[in-house]
Design a protein around this motif. Structure first.
Motif, PDB file in Angstrom:
ATOM      1  N   UNK A 233     -38.805  -5.167  19.533  1.00 50.96           N
ATOM      2  CA  UNK A 233     -37.963  -5.583  20.669  1.00 50.96           C
ATOM      3  C   UNK A 233     -37.773  -4.411  21.639  1.00 50.96           C
ATOM      4  N   UNK A 234     -37.532  -3.223  21.062  1.00 52.94           N
ATOM      5  CA  UNK A 234     -37.333  -2.050  21.922  1.00 52.94           C
ATOM      6  C   UNK A 234     -38.597  -1.760  22.728  1.00 52.94           C
ATOM      7  N   UNK A 235     -39.745  -1.803  22.063  1.00 57.46           N
ATOM      8  CA  UNK A 235     -41.000  -1.544  22.779  1.00 57.46           C
ATOM      9  C   UNK A 235     -41.249  -2.596  23.841  1.00 57.46           C
ATOM     10  N   UNK A 236     -40.892  -3.839  23.494  1.00 60.81           N
ATOM     11  CA  UNK A 236     -41.062  -4.931  24.452  1.00 60.81           C
ATOM     12  C   UNK A 236     -40.211  -4.698  25.696  1.00 60.81           C
ATOM     13  N   UNK A 237     -38.991  -4.210  25.469  1.00 61.95           N
ATOM     14  CA  UNK A 237     -38.097  -3.962  26.608  1.00 61.95           C
ATOM     15  C   UNK A 237     -38.608  -2.794  27.453  1.00 61.95           C
ATOM     16  N   UNK A 238     -39.266  -1.835  26.797  1.00 64.01           N
ATOM     17  CA  UNK A 238     -39.802  -0.700  27.546  1.00 64.01           C
ATOM     18  C   UNK A 238     -41.010  -1.092  28.393  1.00 64.01           C
ATOM     19  N   UNK A 239     -41.735  -2.107  27.919  1.00 67.88           N
ATOM     20  CA  UNK A 239     -43.081  -2.339  28.438  1.00 67.88           C
ATOM     21  C   UNK A 239     -43.094  -2.668  29.927  1.00 67.88           C
ATOM     22  N   UNK A 240     -42.223  -3.577  30.364  1.00 69.98           N
ATOM     23  CA  UNK A 240     -42.211  -3.955  31.780  1.00 69.98           C
ATOM     24  C   UNK A 240     -40.858  -3.644  32.371  1.00 69.98           C
ATOM     25  N   UNK A 241     -40.827  -3.641  33.676  1.00 71.40           N
ATOM     26  CA  UNK A 241     -39.513  -3.521  34.296  1.00 71.40           C
ATOM     27  C   UNK A 241     -38.783  -4.849  34.129  1.00 71.40           C
ATOM     28  N   UNK A 242     -37.438  -4.781  33.968  1.00 71.49           N
ATOM     29  CA  UNK A 242     -36.699  -5.991  33.623  1.00 71.49           C
ATOM     30  C   UNK A 242     -36.737  -7.075  34.698  1.00 71.49           C
ATOM     31  N   UNK A 243     -36.913  -8.295  34.274  1.00 73.47           N
ATOM     32  CA  UNK A 243     -36.722  -9.453  35.150  1.00 73.47           C
ATOM     33  C   UNK A 243     -36.191 -10.620  34.320  1.00 73.47           C
ATOM     34  N   UNK A 244     -35.956 -11.744  34.977  1.00 73.83           N
ATOM     35  CA  UNK A 244     -35.265 -12.846  34.294  1.00 73.83           C
ATOM     36  C   UNK A 244     -36.052 -13.406  33.109  1.00 73.83           C
ATOM     37  N   UNK A 245     -37.357 -13.643  33.323  1.00 76.30           N
ATOM     38  CA  UNK A 245     -38.162 -14.244  32.265  1.00 76.30           C
ATOM     39  C   UNK A 245     -38.197 -13.379  31.017  1.00 76.30           C
TER      40      UNK A 245
ATOM     41  N   UNK B 274     -35.928 -11.344  29.898  1.00 82.08           N
ATOM     42  CA  UNK B 274     -34.718 -11.391  29.074  1.00 82.08           C
ATOM     43  C   UNK B 274     -34.669 -12.651  28.231  1.00 82.08           C
ATOM     44  N   UNK B 275     -35.232 -13.745  28.778  1.00 83.00           N
ATOM     45  CA  UNK B 275     -35.275 -14.979  27.978  1.00 83.00           C
ATOM     46  C   UNK B 275     -36.105 -14.755  26.722  1.00 83.00           C
TER      47      UNK B 275
ATOM     48  N   UNK C 201     -34.440 -11.533  19.737  1.00 80.94           N
ATOM     49  CA  UNK C 201     -33.162 -11.118  19.139  1.00 80.94           C
ATOM     50  C   UNK C 201     -32.703 -12.147  18.109  1.00 80.94           C
ATOM     51  N   UNK C 202     -32.905 -13.418  18.453  1.00 83.04           N
ATOM     52  CA  UNK C 202     -32.509 -14.466  17.503  1.00 83.04           C
ATOM     53  C   UNK C 202     -33.322 -14.403  16.222  1.00 83.04           C
ATOM     54  N   UNK C 203     -34.586 -14.019  16.380  1.00 79.14           N
ATOM     55  CA  UNK C 203     -35.444 -13.826  15.206  1.00 79.14           C
ATOM     56  C   UNK C 203     -34.838 -12.781  14.268  1.00 79.14           C
ATOM     57  N   UNK C 204     -34.369 -11.674  14.882  1.00 85.58           N
ATOM     58  CA  UNK C 204     -33.762 -10.615  14.074  1.00 85.58           C
ATOM     59  C   UNK C 204     -32.490 -11.121  13.415  1.00 85.58           C
ATOM     60  N   UNK C 205     -31.710 -11.908  14.174  1.00 86.99           N
ATOM     61  CA  UNK C 205     -30.464 -12.454  13.616  1.00 86.99           C
ATOM     62  C   UNK C 205     -30.742 -13.305  12.388  1.00 86.99           C
ATOM     63  N   UNK C 206     -31.838 -14.072  12.465  1.00 90.95           N
ATOM     64  CA  UNK C 206     -32.190 -14.901  11.297  1.00 90.95           C
ATOM     65  C   UNK C 206     -32.451 -14.038  10.080  1.00 90.95           C
TER      66      UNK C 206
ATOM     67  N   UNK D 112     -27.969  -2.766  21.512  1.00 89.34           N
ATOM     68  CA  UNK D 112     -27.268  -2.032  22.569  1.00 89.34           C
ATOM     69  C   UNK D 112     -28.186  -1.789  23.758  1.00 89.34           C
ATOM     70  N   UNK D 113     -29.453  -1.506  23.457  1.00 89.91           N
ATOM     71  CA  UNK D 113     -30.420  -1.274  24.532  1.00 89.91           C
ATOM     72  C   UNK D 113     -30.643  -2.546  25.350  1.00 89.91           C
ATOM     73  N   UNK D 114     -30.730  -3.658  24.637  1.00 95.96           N
ATOM     74  CA  UNK D 114     -30.919  -4.958  25.287  1.00 95.96           C
ATOM     75  C   UNK D 114     -29.761  -5.268  26.234  1.00 95.96           C
ATOM     76  N   UNK D 115     -28.545  -5.081  25.740  1.00 95.92           N
ATOM     77  CA  UNK D 115     -27.381  -5.384  26.585  1.00 95.92           C
ATOM     78  C   UNK D 115     -27.252  -4.400  27.734  1.00 95.92           C
ATOM     79  N   UNK D 116     -27.690  -3.162  27.494  1.00101.06           N
ATOM     80  CA  UNK D 116     -27.623  -2.183  28.581  1.00101.06           C
ATOM     81  C   UNK D 116     -28.535  -2.600  29.733  1.00101.06           C
TER      82      UNK D 116
END
Lengths: 226, 254
Positions: free
Chosen positions: B39-51, B53-54, B60-65, B100-104
């Motif tokens: 997830x962290x690498x995925x967040x690093x890979x592109x600059x953030x946009x709406x799609x 985060x979906x 994130x839900x996968x991790x929650x499971x 925390x990184x995701x929410x940031x």
């Protein structure tokens, strides 16, 4: 034999009791040190209020004074060096805090005697009188210089271009004074080496700022001529 | 003698139960660490946009499971939790870093609190602090990447967040037993961002902003520089347009 061992035991118990007492006081001092340091570390933030930092951090000083007074009441004067390791580092970190506070307030390095005055400590008059010794002050100076190297960078980001000059003057002077000491390859020698790198960092910052300012002044002259 | 044999058989079943449980928890924990790293690498890979985060939300839900599996294993009693707490802590640290990184990135703000999503509290203060310390390294990488894209605002914001975290960590007593290595790593990453902000400030004085955006990747020596060339193709709209135009021309000529 039994009597000797009983004596040993009594001495041990007495020692450990003394140590516990000292540790309690030192813990209290460390707590204050840490909250002191948090407030001082705000000086690195981009939008900080200098007066607020000075005012808030000065509130800790009377407390520190009291604790140090009680610390040196519990340690008898002859035994200062017996418990030296337990209070050396906390003492040097308070010294560092006061040095840094002095820099923020007056942009000046406090001398050993001034810090001792602020904390209400007694300075030994003769060489053989061991109170708080200079060693602790010198240790705190190293930490102070590395913190100034950080402040140098941060003050430029905050838009203060004069600070690096002042810092470089002070740190280079401290470094040249430290060279007067004869150090073996002990803790002091290593720390002086690391001080060199801090100085190098500060000089780089000063160089960058100076370069920028000369470019700006030159470009102004050129535009005026046109 | 028969008595002793019976007792030892009981012991055996007990041992096996504990070992099996530990294995199952360990497997789930490994999944948690791997998924949160991804997830962290995925967040690093592109600059953030709406799609993005979906998609991140799905991950994130996968991790929650996976964490739910651990929570179900442990939920039987209190003592059980303390027995396995040591095995979990690695995964939880990584999970907290990712969350925390995701929410940031999502809110552009440091969110210190995490909502409890599981029945029993799986998150130790020690693990939480470890995750928070690791977060600073991630933020540092994110801000250097952002500068490489010509975004000069994020490092200043990130610096504020990291300085706050650092001043919190200084205040911890020695009895909190935070890893000293982590503290020193955090300090170096903080100093890196401070240096970056310093260089941006100087460069902004020196050049007008238009030139700055082009020259910044050269001024800041980072590995991010290599990545920018690859990324520019995807993000720079002008570059994309010119590329498309070229392709169209070529197709027409042919």
């Amino acid at each position: 034999m039994d009597e000797i061992f009983k004596k040993f035991e009594q001495i041990q118990i007495k020692n450990s009791n003394q140590k516990e007492e000292i540790h309690k006081i030192i813990e209290n001092i460390e707590k204050i040190n840490k909250s002191f340091q948090i407030i001082l570390s705000k000086a690195h933030f981009k939008n900080h209020d200098k007066n607020e930092i000075v005012q808030k951090s000065k509130e800790f000083i009377p407390e520190l004074k009291q604790h140090y007074k009680s610390l040196f009441e519990t340690i008898p004067k002859e035994y200062h060096h017996k418990f030296y390791d337990s209070w050396k580092f906390t003492c040097s970190s308070t010294f560092f805090n006061i040095l840094f506070l002095g820099w923020i307030e007056n942009e000046r390095v406090y001398l050993f005697s001034e810090i001792a005055d602020i904390l209400g400590l007694e300075i030994p008059e003769k060489e053989n009188d061991l109170g708080i010794d200079v060693h602790i002050y010198l240790l705190s100076l190293f930490k102070f210089c590395s913190e100034l190297a950080r402040l140098c960078v941060n003050s430029v980001t905050a838009g203060n271009y004069e600070m690096p000059w002042k810092i470089s003057l002070v740190v280079s002077e401290i470094y040249s004074r430290f060279k007067l000491l004869n150090t073996n390859n002990d803790v002091f020698g290593k720390k002086i080496n690391s001080l060199k790198f801090d100085l190098k960092k500060i000089e780089e910052v000063v160089f960058d700022v100076h370069k920028l300012q000369t470019i700006q002044s030159l470009s102004q002259k050129i535009t005026k001529k046109d | 003698m028969e008595n002793i044999e019976g007792i030892f058989e009981n012991y055996r079943t007990e041992f096996d139960e504990i070992n099996n449980k530990r294995n199952r928890i360990d497997i789930a924990r490994k999944d948690v660490t791997i998924f949160s790293k991804r997830l962290i690498f995925f967040l690093h890979r592109d600059m953030p946009n709406q799609n993005k985060f979906k998609e991140a939300q799905k991950k994130l839900e996968q991790i929650h499971q996976k964490i739910q599996i651990i929570a179900d294993e442990i939920s039987t009693d209190e003592e059980c939790f303390w027995r396995y707490s040591f095995t979990i802590s690695w995964g939880i640290e990584e999970y907290i870093e990712a969350v925390l990184f995701y929410y940031y990135l999502k809110d552009n703000k440091l969110k210190i609190k995490i909502r409890k999503k599981f029945k029993n509290n799986l998150i130790f203060p020690k693990d939480y602090l470890g995750g928070l310390a690791d977060l600073t390294g991630e933020l540092m990488r994110y801000s250097t990447d952002a500068v490489a894209h010509g975004d000069t605002q994020t490092p200043i914001k990130v610096l504020e967040a990291i300085q706050q975290i650092y001043s919190l960590f200084i205040s911890l007593p020695r009895s909190a037993k935070v890893d000293m290595n982590k503290l020193s790593v955090m300090e170096t990453s903080m100093k890196k961002i401070e240096n970056i902000c310093f260089k941006i400030q100087l460069a902004q004085e020196e050049f007008p902003k238009v030139i700055l955006d082009e020259t910044l990747p050269q001024i800041i020596p980072q590995k991010a520089k290599i990545l920018t060339k690859k990324r520019k193709n995807n993000y720079d709209p002008q570059f994309k347009q010119s590329k498309e135009q070229k392709e169209q021309k070529e197709s027409k000529e042919n």
